[in-house]
Write an enzyme that holds these catalytic residues in place. Structure first.
Site, PDB file in Angstrom:
ATOM      1  N   SER A  89       0.849  -1.189   0.000  1.00 24.62           N
ATOM      2  CA  SER A  89       0.000   0.000   0.000  1.00 24.62           C
ATOM      3  C   SER A  89       0.886   1.240   0.000  1.00 24.62           C
ATOM      4  CB  SER A  89      -0.901  -0.003   1.247  1.00 24.62           C
ATOM      5  OG  SER A  89      -1.712   1.144   1.259  1.00 24.62           O
ATOM      6  N   HIS A  90       0.743   2.056  -1.038  1.00 23.47           N
ATOM      7  CA  HIS A  90       1.600   3.232  -1.203  1.00 23.47           C
ATOM      8  C   HIS A  90       0.913   4.445  -0.589  1.00 23.47           C
ATOM      9  CE1 HIS A  90       4.448   5.566  -4.117  1.00 23.47           C
ATOM     10  NE2 HIS A  90       4.784   5.679  -2.856  1.00 23.47           N
ATOM     11  N   GLN A  91       1.159   4.658   0.719  1.00 23.65           N
ATOM     12  CA  GLN A  91       0.497   5.741   1.448  1.00 23.65           C
ATOM     13  C   GLN A  91       1.330   7.015   1.508  1.00 23.65           C
ATOM     14  OE1 GLN A  91      -1.334   4.029   5.244  1.00 23.65           O
ATOM     15  NE2 GLN A  91       0.233   2.526   4.725  1.00 23.65           N
ATOM     16  N   ASP A 125       6.427   4.181  -8.902  1.00 26.51           N
ATOM     17  CA  ASP A 125       5.724   5.256  -9.600  1.00 26.51           C
ATOM     18  C   ASP A 125       6.745   6.262 -10.123  1.00 26.51           C
ATOM     19  OD1 ASP A 125       5.487   7.871  -7.529  1.00 26.51           O
ATOM     20  OD2 ASP A 125       5.943   5.936  -6.599  1.00 26.51           O
ATOM     21  N   LEU A 162       0.610  -0.133  -4.753  1.00 26.08           N
ATOM     22  CA  LEU A 162      -0.749   0.223  -5.169  1.00 26.08           C
ATOM     23  C   LEU A 162      -1.225   1.475  -4.439  1.00 26.08           C
ATOM     24  CD1 LEU A 162      -2.603  -3.196  -5.400  1.00 26.08           C
ATOM     25  CD2 LEU A 162      -1.470  -1.899  -7.184  1.00 26.08           C
TER      26      LEU A 162
END
Length: 738
Positions: A65-67, A88, A134
């Site tokens: 999880s890309h927080q 990214d 994500l």
């Protein structure tokens, strides 16, 4: 100069020593450990579970999880060096990330083409490892969900295992990718790395074979990693205090129409003062009755009882004196906390008598408030962050009483862990944040109003506005116009009545409405969509599950269903004689109750072991959306055929949508049972109903021949139809013996 050099040398030596420790502890390369140390020290990272990821057998896909901007650096420091990281564009070009990018292999992320590349499948088939980042979205949009499909395809082609990774607390960093209004910033929050066991897509699907979609199996597993980041062992009091730390102690958290707003700090101060008084007159672990409306006082009381290690037994004052007396005796309640002003205003003298008949005494909030000394207030103001008693999440926190819509109510015992788990399961499925305002009109003695409408906002920092009665159909829309809530909870009956009296702008602030307890009628859904631009997301629950089991979301929803199972829950369907396309639902999960207390064994916990039989007949489609066919007890057996009384009600509702209807089964000498329609439709005609049934393709057995017309159909305090009273009414009207 010498001192400065010595200090610098000491710092470097300490850094190197800590790096050596981390290298040995986690099995990292020295360069990885060296660059991980600053993160470890700054954020006190709980990282034991990263060993699961490192030890996962290749081929493996790490789904992260890309927080915030630090996840790529963290993962490059912690994952095996042969992992190919798909970054990214910003992470691939960021200058400060350059030292970490040197630790492993990276490629730039291309949302349109990267996942259809055969190269990634070849990497995995060669015993490779992929790290995919994500977007941090509880409810991913269509584009984001496409990534889940792509990962699923790659994993299946390469027979790769999936390892979800979620860094708890990362969204509150200054480098968070989430807007600050939704995730308040902190310079050095504690982080915890949640890692789940490696599983192939086939293994994920096999856990819940009734939910056969491969992509949804991956999506649910990813949501589980988010849920697993919550430490369920900390208990409800500590979870609420942690929320206060995240959003700020001065953050307004609860408000009602009389007392006004309270911040977290004032809430905890008041809770501690009350908790001291409860400690003086009750024993640790004792069940203490709560007879209060939706107002600030009930939250203060709950918090005080939690702090003092007592169990809150929520008294349903709408259930009638006999049920209240039975509840007091079943849970062995010796003290009940209430308010004189509330008892007088709600005309509950008979309920007070029922409490006393059950063997309990009343403790009045007004008396407690008047007896508080300045010293007590000062002490509470200094020590508000600490509970009065040690907290044990495995112990009972709340006792609720089942609605009794089909029989004698039972006491359901829920632990801290059950309640916190269910709140965080919902948070892992529905997008909420401290920027939201939740209007709760559902009583706290009902599990939906307690967990969803009270505990969930308190542990997530969502401001809660409490209103004492869901039956004030004209007033509640006016309250909504003033409060401007973004979320509201309700039942179909209540929501339909609010819409009838509301002006067009009254509910215009709503993002969505969560509805449960009964099926949402298409007309109610249409009205809220068209008039208020608010989506009704329907869910399903039961008191024994604390209570939410499944829920739709604004993006991932399907009308006519109650949504998909919550993260970390499992279900199985047992065949039911006479029903081919549905089964009886059994559940397992961390939110399932500790057990029951019953009238014949008062005060004795009868523990739940293994799976729980919900008594509901459900159908599940390929995407995992659950459709409720009815309660097992809400099926009539007519001439050997099983007929859903809920389906009968839906058929009748389609013909007379403006009225309320209830279908009940009564004895029939010839066919075993027959269906009786109890309705508020004055012009209801059996012949018209039969004709409509034939046009709709309904079986002849489904169409009631007997119609009983009433002014109002009996309802429980939760808004559900009271089928026990309705059936008795039908039997009396028809002169049929039970």
């Amino acid at each position: 100069m010498v001192l400065t050099l010595a200090l610098l040398a000491g710092l470097i030596a300490a850094w190197l020593m800590i790096a050596v420790v981390e290298k040995i502890r986690l099995g990292l390369r020295f360069a990885q450990a060296l660059l991980y140390v600053p993160f470890k020290l700054a954020y006190r990272i709980a990282d034991d579970r990263i060993k699961i990821a490192r030890n996962a057998q290749a081929p493996v896909i790490y789904v992260i999880s890309h927080q915030s901007r630090i996840e790529p650096a963290l993962m490059l420091s912690l994952l095996p060096e042969d992992t190919l990281h798909i970054l990214d564009d910003a992470s691939a070009r960021s200058p400060w990330l350059e030292p970490w990018r040197e630790l492993g292999r990276t490629i730039a992320f291309n949302a349109e083409h990267v996942f259809v590349s055969r190269r990634l499948v070849r990497v995995l088939k060669g015993k490779g490892r992929l790290a995919v980042y994500l977007p941090d979205a509880v409810e991913p949009d269509v584009k984001s969900f496409r990534l889940f499909r792509a990962i699923t395809r790659i994993a299946m082609q390469a027979d790769a295992r999936i390892v979800p990774i979620f860094v708890g607390g990362a969204r509150y960093l200054p480098v968070s990718l989430t807007p600050a209004a939704i995730a308040p910033r902190h310079w050095f929050p504690c982080l915890s790395i949640s890692v789940l066991e490696p599983m192939t897509i086939a293994e994920l699907v096999a856990r819940n074979p009734d939910q056969a979609s491969n992509t949804n199996a991956l999506f649910d597993r990813f949501a589980e990693a988010r849920f697993a980041a919550t430490d369920l062992e900390r208990g409800l009091f500590v979870a609420m205090r942690d929320a206060a730390d995240r959003v700020g102690a001065s953050h307004p958290i609860i408000e009602d129409v009389i007392s006004g707003a309270l911040s977290y700090r004032k809430l905890f101060i008041g809770g501690r003062v009350l908790g001291r008084r409860f400690e003086a007159v009750t024993a640790p672990g004792e069940a203490v009755g709560v007879l209060l409306p939706n107002a600030n006082g009930v939250v203060l009381t709950l918090l005080g009882l939690l702090s003092g290690g007592r169990v809150s037994a929520m008294i349903n004052y709408t259930a009638g004196p006999a049920s209240v007396t039975a509840a007091v005796r079943t849970a062995v309640i010796r003290t009940v906390v209430s308010s004189r002003a509330f008892v007088e205003k709600a005309d509950l003298a008979d309920i007070v008598t029922a409490v006393e008949t059950g063997g309990a005494r009343l403790l009045w909030l007004e008396d407690l408030r008047e007896s508080v000394t300045p010293l007590e207030k000062l002490t509470a103001a200094v020590l508000w962050r600490w509970p009065l008693q040690p907290q044990n999440a495995a112990k009972p926190a709340v006792i609720l009483f089942t609605s009794g819509s089909e029989g004698t109510p039972k006491a359901v015992v829920l632990s801290h862990k059950n309640l916190l788990a269910n709140a965080m399961q919902a948070e892992a499925r529905i997008t909420i944040s401290p920027a939201d305002i939740l209007l709760n009109v559902l009583p706290v003695f009902h599990s939906f109003g307690l967990t969803g409408g009270t505990i969930l906002p308190l542990v997530t920092g969502v401001k809660l506005f409490l209103y004492p009665s869901p039956l004030h159909y004209k007033i509640i829309p006016e309250i909504a116009r003033k409060v401007r809530p973004t979320i509201m909870f309700g039942t179909d009956t209540f929501l339909a009545n609010y819409a009838r009296t509301a002006k067009d702008g009254d509910f215009s602030s709503l993002r969505f409405v969560v509805a449960g307890a009964e099926a949402v009628k298409p007309e109610t859904r249409r009205v809220y969509r068209d008039r208020f631009q608010a989506e009704i997301i329907e869910g399903f629950g039961l008191t024994e599950a604390a209570p939410v089991v499944a829920v739709n979301t604004a993006i991932h929803g399907r009308d006519g269903t109650v949504g998909r199972l919550l993260p970390a829950m499992r279900m199985k369907l047992e065949p039911v004689e006479g029903i081919s396309d549905a089964g009886q639902l059994w559940l397992d999960g961390p939110n399932l109750m500790m057990g029951y207390m019953t009238a014949d064994r008062p005060g004795e916990l009868q523990p739940l072991t293994g799976w729980h039989d919900t008594g509901d007949i459900v159908a599940v489609d390929r995407e995992g959306f659950i459709t409720i066919r009815g309660r097992a007890k809400r099926f009539a057996k007519i001439a050997g055929e099983m007929v859903s009384l809920g389906a009968v009600e839906m058929l009748v509702q389609s013909l007379w949508p403006e009225q309320r209807h209830a279908a009940v089964a009564v004895p029939d000498k010839r066919r075993g049972e027959r269906i009786v329609l109890v309705t508020t439709a004055e012009d209801a005609d059996p012949e018209e109903l039969r004709k409509f049934g034939r046009q709709a393709g309904a079986a002849e057995l489904m169409v009631p021949n007997d119609i009983v017309k009433v002014r109002e159909i009996p309802v429980l305090g939760s808004g559900k139809t009271d089928y026990v009273s309705t059936r008795k009414l039908a039997l009396d009207k028809l002169g049929v013996a039970a």
